[in-house]
Design a protein around this motif. Structure first.
Motif, PDB file in Angstrom:
ATOM      1  N   LEU A 359       0.830  -1.204   0.000  1.00  0.00           N
ATOM      2  CA  LEU A 359       0.000   0.000   0.000  1.00  0.00           C
ATOM      3  C   LEU A 359       0.863   1.253   0.000  1.00  0.00           C
ATOM      4  CD1 LEU A 359      -2.792   1.323   0.163  1.00  0.00           C
ATOM      5  CD2 LEU A 359      -2.686   1.063   2.667  1.00  0.00           C
ATOM      6  N   PHE A 360       1.969   1.228   0.769  1.00  0.00           N
ATOM      7  CA  PHE A 360       2.897   2.367   0.797  1.00  0.00           C
ATOM      8  C   PHE A 360       3.430   2.663  -0.607  1.00  0.00           C
ATOM      9  CE2 PHE A 360       7.637   2.456   0.638  1.00  0.00           C
ATOM     10  CZ  PHE A 360       7.825   3.816   0.785  1.00  0.00           C
ATOM     11  N   CYS A 361       3.887   1.622  -1.312  1.00  0.00           N
ATOM     12  CA  CYS A 361       4.426   1.827  -2.666  1.00  0.00           C
ATOM     13  C   CYS A 361       3.322   2.276  -3.634  1.00  0.00           C
ATOM     14  CB  CYS A 361       5.084   0.539  -3.170  1.00  0.00           C
ATOM     15  SG  CYS A 361       6.633   0.144  -2.331  1.00  0.00           S
ATOM     16  N   TRP A 362       2.125   1.733  -3.466  1.00  0.00           N
ATOM     17  CA  TRP A 362       1.006   2.133  -4.330  1.00  0.00           C
ATOM     18  C   TRP A 362       0.683   3.611  -4.132  1.00  0.00           C
ATOM     19  CZ3 TRP A 362      -3.955   4.074  -3.899  1.00  0.00           C
ATOM     20  CH2 TRP A 362      -4.764   3.956  -5.037  1.00  0.00           C
ATOM     21  N   GLU A 363       0.692   4.062  -2.867  1.00  0.00           N
ATOM     22  CA  GLU A 363       0.419   5.476  -2.580  1.00  0.00           C
ATOM     23  C   GLU A 363       1.508   6.378  -3.162  1.00  0.00           C
ATOM     24  OE1 GLU A 363      -2.013   7.111  -1.338  1.00  0.00           O
ATOM     25  OE2 GLU A 363      -3.316   5.519  -0.605  1.00  0.00           O
ATOM     26  N   LEU A 364       2.778   5.943  -3.076  1.00  0.00           N
ATOM     27  CA  LEU A 364       3.844   6.726  -3.693  1.00  0.00           C
ATOM     28  C   LEU A 364       3.643   6.823  -5.201  1.00  0.00           C
ATOM     29  CD1 LEU A 364       7.245   5.779  -1.981  1.00  0.00           C
ATOM     30  CD2 LEU A 364       5.912   7.871  -1.727  1.00  0.00           C
ATOM     31  N   GLY A 365       3.092   5.754  -5.782  1.00  0.00           N
ATOM     32  CA  GLY A 365       2.843   5.734  -7.216  1.00  0.00           C
ATOM     33  C   GLY A 365       1.726   6.658  -7.661  1.00  0.00           C
ATOM     34  N   GLN A 366       1.044   7.302  -6.714  1.00  0.00           N
ATOM     35  CA  GLN A 366      -0.035   8.238  -7.051  1.00  0.00           C
ATOM     36  C   GLN A 366       0.388   9.704  -6.915  1.00  0.00           C
ATOM     37  OE1 GLN A 366      -2.714   6.444  -8.164  1.00  0.00           O
ATOM     38  NE2 GLN A 366      -1.364   4.745  -7.589  1.00  0.00           N
ATOM     39  N   GLN A 367       1.662   9.942  -6.562  1.00  0.00           N
ATOM     40  CA  GLN A 367       2.097  11.318  -6.311  1.00  0.00           C
ATOM     41  C   GLN A 367       2.250  12.106  -7.605  1.00  0.00           C
ATOM     42  OE1 GLN A 367       2.266  12.557  -3.082  1.00  0.00           O
ATOM     43  NE2 GLN A 367       1.314  10.547  -2.813  1.00  0.00           N
ATOM     44  N   THR A 368       2.194  13.427  -7.482  1.00  0.00           N
ATOM     45  CA  THR A 368       2.262  14.310  -8.646  1.00  0.00           C
ATOM     46  C   THR A 368       3.500  15.197  -8.560  1.00  0.00           C
ATOM     47  OG1 THR A 368       1.063  16.172  -7.659  1.00  0.00           O
ATOM     48  CG2 THR A 368      -0.260  14.378  -8.611  1.00  0.00           C
ATOM     49  N   MET A 369       3.693  16.001  -9.607  1.00  0.00           N
ATOM     50  CA  MET A 369       4.819  16.936  -9.633  1.00  0.00           C
ATOM     51  C   MET A 369       4.611  18.104  -8.671  1.00  0.00           C
ATOM     52  SD  MET A 369       7.108  16.057 -12.079  1.00  0.00           S
ATOM     53  CE  MET A 369       7.735  17.467 -12.981  1.00  0.00           C
ATOM     54  N   GLN A 370       3.413  18.215  -8.120  1.00  0.00           N
ATOM     55  CA  GLN A 370       3.121  19.287  -7.157  1.00  0.00           C
ATOM     56  C   GLN A 370       3.214  18.803  -5.711  1.00  0.00           C
ATOM     57  OE1 GLN A 370       1.044  18.961 -10.095  1.00  0.00           O
ATOM     58  NE2 GLN A 370       2.533  20.465 -10.856  1.00  0.00           N
ATOM     59  N   SER A 371       3.579  17.552  -5.490  1.00  0.00           N
ATOM     60  CA  SER A 371       3.664  17.003  -4.138  1.00  0.00           C
ATOM     61  C   SER A 371       4.775  17.700  -3.360  1.00  0.00           C
ATOM     62  CB  SER A 371       3.934  15.499  -4.193  1.00  0.00           C
ATOM     63  OG  SER A 371       2.850  14.805  -4.782  1.00  0.00           O
ATOM     64  N   GLY A 372       4.513  17.905  -2.070  1.00  0.00           N
ATOM     65  CA  GLY A 372       5.512  18.509  -1.192  1.00  0.00           C
ATOM     66  C   GLY A 372       5.835  17.573  -0.041  1.00  0.00           C
ATOM     67  N   ALA A 373       6.710  18.003   0.855  1.00  0.00           N
ATOM     68  CA  ALA A 373       7.130  17.157   1.975  1.00  0.00           C
ATOM     69  C   ALA A 373       5.944  16.683   2.802  1.00  0.00           C
ATOM     70  CB  ALA A 373       8.123  17.924   2.853  1.00  0.00           C
TER      71      ALA A 373
END
Length: 532
Positions: A359-373
């Motif tokens: 689930l952690f890797c799947w959630e990382l796979g949903q991030q965008t170029m606008q994601s922040g810390a």
């Protein structure tokens, strides 16, 4: 410091187990020693550019600073049990810490790239013993009923080490110099060596080596060394398009096949592979450990590249974002170890852990170029929980039902497959990203057309913005095309990184049926470490 039990130890079943302050000191010593080895697998990665500039070497040459350490590590780790029996475990352990420390000093003083590579190889030889030997010492320091607690503490170090490495390295490079990535080891290494000399005992049962298995050692060194070299350098050399990568692959395959054949037939093998046949759970744990190493190091390789290259994070900020995750693992490690001792099912814990990591890797796979810390905080905390629920059961599972020298063999094999899993994870993930970047780039360029209104509007907007900076029409056109090229490249990498995270998530999800093969005997359910 060896001898009969004292006020600081107790004897049970012929074995001396430490208690009180002595046990605390030994625990801290072996954890710090193991973390030294793990931190140095990643601390130098952030200093590659600085080393290249300072020593006047190419980035490709400086990459050998990382490769040489990894090759030495992975050769020595499975031999640590044999070398401990040959030289005396306490002597071998202290000698390895001192070799690691002296090599760290020489690395920091190196003024030539190839001298640095050689000293880094020596450092890897010393460091390779620290992880499995620390684990074996820790298990024999604690009685079986407390070994879950010991495993929890040790697993905390396994996760903290690789996570602290980039953070510490980034800080040292930014505020001091790259040499301090090595000098920082010296006071800690000397303290660990003194503490080991003062407090760690030789095992009560000593397994004398009457014959050195030179053939096995040679085949292992050639086979594992060649394999590690291929994994470290294959992607940058386009794999089998380069002739020497093909030759090293053949050498690795032949040497490792001969190594397995030889170790199974010789009477006193350097690496006792028969322990895998004697322990069904060790065999399952080895497979799971390989997968965990693949996912841990694969994701840890992609994440900093993603956030630094595309989102603009600094090395220090990247480390700070990752650190709470490792802290969570550390906090939950000991309670999980105690829960296992009291009868918690390792299958259930590992199912939760494997599912959470997917689930952690799947959630990382949903991030965008606008994601922040802030977008990564809860996701990475989930990673910390997942690793705790995976590492504790699988680490204890590897030594369940084993005793004597089998514990040293099991810890060596298990740590080797985790290192190899990490190497495979980094190499194959890197190759997968390169292929996905090319595929996404081709898709995007194929969709761009001079007849596409959206593309024309975007290009025209960039061109007009360039003209406002007093550029000529021709210069503005070139600037617009260059900006569009940069957007396509960034988007291609972004999608490829997301694909890599999703691939690791799929690997963990598909690996979960392996947990069904874990079989615990009745006496092992409450104590997975009933080796004694």
């Amino acid at each position: 410091m060896s001898g009969t039990a004292t006020a600081a130890s107790r004897q049970a079943g012929g074995h001396i187990y430490e208690t009180g302050a002595r046990r605390v000191i030994i625990t801290l010593t072996v954890i710090v020693s193991a973390m030294l080895e793990l931190i140095d697998t990643t601390i130098v990665n952030v200093a590659i550019t600085q080393i290249s500039g300072n020593l006047g070497a190419s980035i490709e040459d400086v990459a050998w600073v990382v490769t040489s350490y990894a090759i030495a590590n992975v050769i020595v780790i499975p031999l640590s049990g044999f070398l401990g029996n040959l030289l005396g475990r306490r002597t071998y352990y202290i000698g390895s810490i001192l070799l690691f420390t002296v090599a760290s000093l020489l690395c920091g003083l190196a003024t030539d790239i190839w001298a640095l590579v050689f000293f880094r190889f020596l450092q890897g030889i010393g460091g390779g013993a620290l992880l499995p030997t620390s684990q074996a010492i820790l298990y024999e320091t604690y009685p079986p009923e407390d070994r879950g607690k010991a495993t929890g503490i040790f697993s905390m170090g396994l996760v903290l080490g690789p996570t602290i490495g980039p953070l510490l390295g980034g800080y040292l490079v930014d505020y001091l110099s790259w040499e301090w990535c090595f000098f920082v080891n010296i006071p800690i290494g000397l303290l660990a060596a003194w503490s080991s000399f003062a407090f760690i005992r030789e095992p009560k049962t000593v397994h004398k080596v009457t014959r050195i298995d030179w053939t096995g050692i040679g085949l292992l060194a050639v086979g594992i060394g060649s394999l590690q070299f291929i994994l470290e350098r294959g992607e940058s050399k386009d794999w089998f398009e380069t002739s020497y990568i093909t030759w090293f692959t053949l050498i690795a395959v032949i040497s490792l096949l001969l190594f397995v054949w030889w170790e199974l037939r010789t009477e006193e093998p350097a690496v006792d592979l028969r322990v895998l046949a004697r322990s069904h759970n060790l065999a399952i744990a080895a497979v799971l450990t390989f997968i965990v190493g693949y996912g841990l190091y694969g994701s840890l390789f992609v994440f900093p590249v993603f956030v630094q290259h595309l989102l603009g994070f600094t090395a220090v900020l990247t480390g700070l974002v990752l650190f709470p995750s490792a802290l969570v693992t550390g906090v939950i490690s000991m309670p999980l170890g105690i829960a296992l001792q009291r009868g918690a099912s390792p299958k259930i814990l590992m199912t939760v852990g494997m599912g959470a990591f997917a689930l952690f890797c799947w959630e990382l796979g949903q991030q965008t170029m606008q994601s922040g810390a802030e977008n990564f905080f809860w996701i990475l905390l989930l990673r910390g929980v997942a690793l705790g629920f995976i590492f504790i059961p699988v680490t204890m599972l590897a030594v369940s039902g084993l005793h004597g020298k089998d514990i040293g063999q099991a810890t060596g094999l298990n740590n080797m497959v985790r290192q190899l899993g990490g190497s495979f994870g980094i190499a194959l993930t890197n190759t997968y990203i390169a292929k996905r970047v090319a595929a996404h780039r081709a898709d995007m360029l194929g969709s761009l057309s001079p007849y596409d209104p959206a593309a024309i509007e975007r290009l025209e907007g960039i061109r007009r913005a360039a003209e406002t900076r007093l550029l000529s029409p021709v210069e503005a056109e070139h600037a617009a095309l260059k900006a569009l090229e940069g957007t396509v490249t960034a988007q291609s990498y972004h999608l490829a990184y997301m694909d890599a995270f999703m691939l690791i998530a799929a690997l963990f999800a598909l690996s979960m049926p392996l947990l069904l093969f874990i079989r615990l005997k009745k006496g092992e359910k409450a104590d997975l470490s009933s080796a004694h």
